[in-house]
Design a protein around this motif. Sequence first.
Motif, mmCIF file in Angstrom:
data_model
loop_
_atom_site.group_PDB
_atom_site.id
_atom_site.type_symbol
_atom_site.label_atom_id
_atom_site.label_comp_id
_atom_site.label_asym_id
_atom_site.label_seq_id
_atom_site.Cartn_x
_atom_site.Cartn_y
_atom_site.Cartn_z
ATOM 1 N N LYS A 101 0.882 -1.241 0.015
ATOM 2 C CA LYS A 101 0.056 0.104 -0.124
ATOM 3 C C LYS A 101 0.707 1.087 0.199
ATOM 4 O O LYS A 101 0.274 2.522 0.410
ATOM 5 N N ASN A 102 2.035 1.212 -0.360
ATOM 6 C CA ASN A 102 2.913 2.283 -0.635
ATOM 7 C C ASN A 102 2.522 3.072 -1.771
ATOM 8 O O ASN A 102 2.177 2.596 -2.886
ATOM 9 N N THR A 103 2.321 4.479 -1.635
ATOM 10 C CA THR A 103 1.810 5.336 -2.746
ATOM 11 C C THR A 103 3.109 5.772 -3.475
ATOM 12 O O THR A 103 4.150 5.409 -3.190
ATOM 13 N N PHE A 104 2.915 6.505 -4.572
ATOM 14 C CA PHE A 104 3.933 6.953 -5.247
ATOM 15 C C PHE A 104 4.991 7.817 -4.539
ATOM 16 O O PHE A 104 6.000 7.709 -4.568
ATOM 17 N N ALA A 105 4.519 8.605 -3.676
ATOM 18 C CA ALA A 105 5.390 9.717 -2.973
ATOM 19 C C ALA A 105 6.060 8.662 -2.177
ATOM 20 O O ALA A 105 7.553 8.998 -1.753
ATOM 21 N N HIS A 106 5.859 7.599 -1.520
ATOM 22 C CA HIS A 106 6.607 6.640 -0.558
ATOM 23 C C HIS A 106 7.651 6.151 -1.496
ATOM 24 O O HIS A 106 8.695 6.307 -1.125
ATOM 25 N N LYS A 107 7.324 5.833 -2.790
ATOM 26 C CA LYS A 107 8.177 5.136 -3.715
ATOM 27 C C LYS A 107 9.159 6.009 -4.350
ATOM 28 O O LYS A 107 10.569 5.692 -4.410
ATOM 29 N N ALA A 108 8.793 6.997 -4.500
ATOM 30 C CA ALA A 108 9.654 8.355 -5.252
ATOM 31 C C ALA A 108 11.011 8.543 -3.863
ATOM 32 O O ALA A 108 12.054 8.989 -4.061
ATOM 33 N N SER A 109 10.258 8.706 -2.709
ATOM 34 C CA SER A 109 11.329 9.110 -1.664
ATOM 35 C C SER A 109 12.291 8.044 -1.422
ATOM 36 O O SER A 109 13.370 8.286 -0.776
ATOM 37 N N LEU A 110 12.063 6.989 -1.797
ATOM 38 C CA LEU A 110 13.166 5.902 -1.622
ATOM 39 C C LEU A 110 14.293 5.743 -2.686
ATOM 40 O O LEU A 110 15.163 4.833 -2.558
ATOM 41 N N VAL A 111 14.090 6.474 -3.726
ATOM 42 C CA VAL A 111 14.932 6.456 -4.919
ATOM 43 C C VAL A 111 16.193 7.081 -4.569
ATOM 44 O O VAL A 111 16.265 7.961 -3.843
ATOM 45 N N PRO A 112 17.310 6.161 -4.580
ATOM 46 C CA PRO A 112 18.636 6.355 -4.124
ATOM 47 C C PRO A 112 19.151 7.666 -4.809
ATOM 48 O O PRO A 112 20.085 8.325 -4.257
ATOM 49 N N ASP A 113 18.684 8.169 -5.930
ATOM 50 C CA ASP A 113 19.526 9.228 -6.822
ATOM 51 C C ASP A 113 18.328 10.300 -6.307
ATOM 52 O O ASP A 113 17.307 10.579 -6.576
ATOM 53 N N GLU A 114 18.980 11.309 -5.324
ATOM 54 C CA GLU A 114 18.178 12.458 -4.737
ATOM 55 C C GLU A 114 17.753 13.159 -6.030
ATOM 56 O O GLU A 114 16.746 13.680 -5.709
ATOM 57 N N TYR A 115 18.451 13.573 -7.182
ATOM 58 C CA TYR A 115 18.015 14.311 -7.993
ATOM 59 C C TYR A 115 16.610 13.962 -8.755
ATOM 60 O O TYR A 115 15.723 14.561 -8.900
ATOM 61 N N TYR A 116 16.714 12.308 -9.023
ATOM 62 C CA TYR A 116 15.388 12.060 -9.629
ATOM 63 C C TYR A 116 14.350 11.896 -8.538
ATOM 64 O O TYR A 116 13.139 12.152 -9.242
ATOM 65 N N ALA A 117 14.730 11.728 -7.436
ATOM 66 C CA ALA A 117 13.683 11.734 -6.209
ATOM 67 C C ALA A 117 13.101 12.964 -6.263
ATOM 68 O O ALA A 117 11.737 12.948 -6.271
ATOM 69 N N MET A 118 13.673 14.074 -6.359
ATOM 70 C CA MET A 118 13.032 15.414 -6.167
ATOM 71 C C MET A 118 12.177 15.622 -7.543
ATOM 72 O O MET A 118 11.175 16.347 -7.569
ATOM 73 N N GLN A 119 12.909 15.300 -8.610
ATOM 74 C CA GLN A 119 12.268 15.382 -9.935
ATOM 75 C C GLN A 119 11.106 14.805 -10.105
ATOM 76 O O GLN A 119 9.884 15.603 -10.300
ATOM 77 N N MET A 120 10.730 13.786 -9.442
ATOM 78 C CA MET A 120 9.657 12.834 -9.584
ATOM 79 C C MET A 120 8.573 13.545 -8.721
ATOM 80 O O MET A 120 7.285 13.645 -9.107
ATOM 81 N N LEU A 121 8.848 13.995 -7.358
ATOM 82 C CA LEU A 121 8.012 14.450 -6.332
ATOM 83 C C LEU A 121 7.718 15.798 -6.981
ATOM 84 O O LEU A 121 6.383 16.189 -6.910
ATOM 85 N N SER A 122 8.505 16.396 -7.694
ATOM 86 C CA SER A 122 8.225 17.517 -8.304
ATOM 87 C C SER A 122 7.067 17.764 -9.249
ATOM 88 O O SER A 122 5.939 18.322 -9.480
ATOM 89 N N CYS A 123 7.150 16.873 -10.206
ATOM 90 C CA CYS A 123 6.406 16.235 -11.080
ATOM 91 C C CYS A 123 4.905 16.106 -10.661
ATOM 92 O O CYS A 123 3.730 16.631 -11.259
ATOM 93 N N ALA A 124 5.000 15.031 -9.822
ATOM 94 C CA ALA A 124 3.681 14.634 -9.073
ATOM 95 C C ALA A 124 3.061 15.886 -8.387
ATOM 96 O O ALA A 124 1.793 15.871 -8.506
ATOM 97 N N HIS A 125 3.686 16.982 -7.752
ATOM 98 C CA HIS A 125 3.217 18.186 -7.151
ATOM 99 C C HIS A 125 2.325 19.033 -8.147
ATOM 100 O O HIS A 125 1.488 19.575 -7.990
ATOM 101 N N ARG A 126 3.080 19.077 -9.264
ATOM 102 C CA ARG A 126 2.492 19.969 -10.471
ATOM 103 C C ARG A 126 1.284 19.309 -10.913
ATOM 104 O O ARG A 126 0.302 19.994 -11.217
ATOM 105 N N ASN A 127 0.991 18.131 -10.730
ATOM 106 C CA ASN A 127 -0.249 17.620 -11.402
ATOM 107 C C ASN A 127 -1.083 17.174 -10.012
ATOM 108 O O ASN A 127 -1.769 16.949 -9.970
#
Length: 127
Positions: A101-127
Amino acid sequence: MIYSGDLNVARCELDLKNPKANVNFVDSNGNNIFHIISCIDDENDALQLLFNATNRNVNINRKNKQGLTPTEIYMKDKKYKLVCAAIDKGADLSVFKDEYKNTFAHKASLVPDEYYAMQMLSCAHRN
């Protein structure tokens, strides 16, 4: 992981170049073009196909027989540019839940590459 093979990838490329082709085909595993794009190694080619497919009204939120959307597959395959592109093109993140039951935000926050983690969370926040 999708094992649709090179034939389906080639078919995607050909169908997207032909304006009269039926791009809404689904393979025997329930995968549409967006799922199959994850098989493409060259990320720029994959992004181009994703953009072409969204312009052809293919369902970016379709679940395959494993219950996975294309965005979930991109995330599992660590194709983070595709994740952001899918979100920008209308991927529904509310259906993005794993067996725990992990959401997208949970999964994105676990991405080891901080740049891509922030990019994905930023994309999600825009939508």
